[in-house]
Motif scaffolding. Structure first.
Motif, PDB file in Angstrom:
ATOM      1  N   PRO A  70      32.504  45.671  35.579  1.00  0.00           N
ATOM      2  CA  PRO A  70      33.052  45.077  36.809  1.00  0.00           C
ATOM      3  C   PRO A  70      34.480  44.585  36.593  1.00  0.00           C
ATOM      4  O   PRO A  70      34.865  44.218  35.486  1.00  0.00           O
ATOM      5  CB  PRO A  70      32.105  43.910  37.102  1.00  0.00           C
ATOM      6  CG  PRO A  70      31.402  43.627  35.826  1.00  0.00           C
ATOM      7  CD  PRO A  70      31.412  44.887  35.016  1.00  0.00           C
ATOM      8  N   ASP A  71      35.228  44.575  37.677  1.00  0.00           N
ATOM      9  CA  ASP A  71      36.585  44.049  37.613  1.00  0.00           C
ATOM     10  C   ASP A  71      36.505  42.528  37.553  1.00  0.00           C
ATOM     11  O   ASP A  71      35.693  41.913  38.232  1.00  0.00           O
ATOM     12  CB  ASP A  71      37.398  44.495  38.831  1.00  0.00           C
ATOM     13  CG  ASP A  71      38.889  44.442  38.581  1.00  0.00           C
ATOM     14  OD1 ASP A  71      39.326  43.664  37.705  1.00  0.00           O
ATOM     15  OD2 ASP A  71      39.625  45.168  39.264  1.00  0.00           O
ATOM     16  N   VAL A  72      37.356  41.914  36.739  1.00  0.00           N
ATOM     17  CA  VAL A  72      37.343  40.460  36.571  1.00  0.00           C
ATOM     18  C   VAL A  72      38.334  39.770  37.498  1.00  0.00           C
ATOM     19  O   VAL A  72      38.417  38.542  37.497  1.00  0.00           O
ATOM     20  CB  VAL A  72      37.628  40.065  35.096  1.00  0.00           C
ATOM     21  CG1 VAL A  72      36.496  40.543  34.194  1.00  0.00           C
ATOM     22  CG2 VAL A  72      38.974  40.611  34.629  1.00  0.00           C
ATOM     23  N   TRP A  73      39.077  40.535  38.255  1.00  0.00           N
ATOM     24  CA  TRP A  73      40.052  39.979  39.188  1.00  0.00           C
ATOM     25  C   TRP A  73      39.634  40.241  40.623  1.00  0.00           C
ATOM     26  O   TRP A  73      39.043  41.291  40.926  1.00  0.00           O
ATOM     27  CB  TRP A  73      41.411  40.637  38.999  1.00  0.00           C
ATOM     28  CG  TRP A  73      42.208  40.249  37.799  1.00  0.00           C
ATOM     29  CD1 TRP A  73      41.896  39.315  36.853  1.00  0.00           C
ATOM     30  CD2 TRP A  73      43.472  40.797  37.433  1.00  0.00           C
ATOM     31  NE1 TRP A  73      42.895  39.251  35.911  1.00  0.00           N
ATOM     32  CE2 TRP A  73      43.883  40.152  36.250  1.00  0.00           C
ATOM     33  CE3 TRP A  73      44.298  41.763  37.985  1.00  0.00           C
ATOM     34  CZ2 TRP A  73      45.086  40.451  35.613  1.00  0.00           C
ATOM     35  CZ3 TRP A  73      45.486  42.063  37.352  1.00  0.00           C
ATOM     36  CH2 TRP A  73      45.877  41.403  36.189  1.00  0.00           C
ATOM     37  N   PRO A  74      39.998  39.355  41.541  1.00  0.00           N
ATOM     38  CA  PRO A  74      39.817  39.656  42.971  1.00  0.00           C
ATOM     39  C   PRO A  74      40.830  40.724  43.391  1.00  0.00           C
ATOM     40  O   PRO A  74      41.803  40.987  42.681  1.00  0.00           O
ATOM     41  CB  PRO A  74      40.108  38.314  43.646  1.00  0.00           C
ATOM     42  CG  PRO A  74      40.977  37.570  42.681  1.00  0.00           C
ATOM     43  CD  PRO A  74      40.584  38.033  41.307  1.00  0.00           C
ATOM     44  N   LYS A  75      40.606  41.316  44.553  1.00  0.00           N
ATOM     45  CA  LYS A  75      41.535  42.335  45.062  1.00  0.00           C
ATOM     46  C   LYS A  75      42.880  41.700  45.392  1.00  0.00           C
ATOM     47  O   LYS A  75      42.949  40.581  45.890  1.00  0.00           O
ATOM     48  CB  LYS A  75      40.965  43.007  46.302  1.00  0.00           C
ATOM     49  CG  LYS A  75      39.759  43.874  46.016  1.00  0.00           C
ATOM     50  CD  LYS A  75      39.377  44.667  47.256  1.00  0.00           C
ATOM     51  CE  LYS A  75      38.087  45.421  47.086  1.00  0.00           C
ATOM     52  NZ  LYS A  75      38.016  46.382  46.066  1.00  0.00           N
ATOM     53  N   ALA A  76      43.945  42.471  45.140  1.00  0.00           N
ATOM     54  CA  ALA A  76      45.308  41.981  45.386  1.00  0.00           C
ATOM     55  C   ALA A  76      45.664  42.069  46.864  1.00  0.00           C
ATOM     56  O   ALA A  76      45.347  43.051  47.531  1.00  0.00           O
ATOM     57  CB  ALA A  76      46.303  42.800  44.583  1.00  0.00           C
ATOM     58  N   ASP A  77      46.357  41.037  47.336  1.00  0.00           N
ATOM     59  CA  ASP A  77      46.984  41.076  48.658  1.00  0.00           C
ATOM     60  C   ASP A  77      48.426  41.551  48.541  1.00  0.00           C
ATOM     61  O   ASP A  77      48.978  42.129  49.485  1.00  0.00           O
ATOM     62  CB  ASP A  77      46.953  39.687  49.302  1.00  0.00           C
ATOM     63  CG  ASP A  77      45.539  39.250  49.611  1.00  0.00           C
ATOM     64  OD1 ASP A  77      44.852  39.960  50.361  1.00  0.00           O
ATOM     65  OD2 ASP A  77      45.111  38.204  49.081  1.00  0.00           O
ATOM     66  N   VAL A  78      49.034  41.299  47.387  1.00  0.00           N
ATOM     67  CA  VAL A  78      50.422  41.669  47.139  1.00  0.00           C
ATOM     68  C   VAL A  78      50.605  41.784  45.623  1.00  0.00           C
ATOM     69  O   VAL A  78      49.902  41.125  44.854  1.00  0.00           O
ATOM     70  CB  VAL A  78      51.386  40.634  47.766  1.00  0.00           C
ATOM     71  CG1 VAL A  78      51.208  39.265  47.162  1.00  0.00           C
ATOM     72  CG2 VAL A  78      52.839  41.094  47.706  1.00  0.00           C
TER      73      VAL A  78
END
Length: 180
Positions: A70-78
């Motif tokens: 799993p990805d450990v970061w939330p999705k980027a807005d910018v």
């Protein structure tokens, strides 16, 4: 309203040593920061990586994750890429995704994630014809490039002024992008 997520990516140019202050400034501007570094930048900042992870609340990444994890970061807005070295700018424009940072920003173009970058190169590097081509390519792909009159202006080789790198321009652009 949720806190906008900023992927802040730095490559190995002297202003990267100020990244903790930039993270704090971005947080004060209301962003959740996920910090990514090129392998050399991560090596340079190795003694600070634990503190940078604590400061951001997310692991600092410089390598691709293993497939299926799993990805450990939330999705980027910018996304902001600064400082962007000669190598980073050219690899990105050419789509050479040999490292994590370049892979994410190259894919970010296709995902239409708003992206801003500010190079950090000396005046000798910018004489190489590929650099201007790469700047033009990134702009044509929708990346906001802070270079020239309204952004970073190269110094002569060996005369860099890392403390004068205009980080505020990057964060101002990120704020402008997220405010619509």
């Amino acid at each position: 309203m949720t806190t906008p997520v900023l992927y802040l990516f730095g490559s190995a140019a002297p202003p990267v040593f100020d990244i903790a202050d930039v993270v704090t400034d971005a947080q004060n501007r209301g962003f959740d920061i996920c910090l990514g570094l090129t392998p050399t930048a991560a090596h340079w900042l190795a003694p600070q990586l634990t503190e940078l992870a604590r400061l951001t609340g997310h692991p600092v990444r410089s390598e691709y994750k293993m497939p299926g994890t799993p990805d450990v970061w939330p999705k980027a807005d910018v996304i902001a890429v600064a400082p962007a070295t000669f190598n980073t700018v050219n690899a990105w424009a050419l789509g050479l995704t040999h490292d994590f940072v370049i892979g994410v920003v190259a894919e970010g173009i296709g995902k239409q994630i708003p992206t801003v970058t500010m190079p950090c190169v000396n005046a000798a590097y910018v004489q190489h014809r590929q650099f201007e081509r790469s700047i033009s390519e990134l702009r044509e792909m929708g990346v906001r490039v802070l270079y020239g009159e309204d952004g970073f202006q190269p110094n002569q080789p060996g005369q860099g002024k890392p403390s004068e790198y205009p980080w505020h321009l990057v964060l101002d652009a990120v704020q402008e992008i997220t405010r619509g």
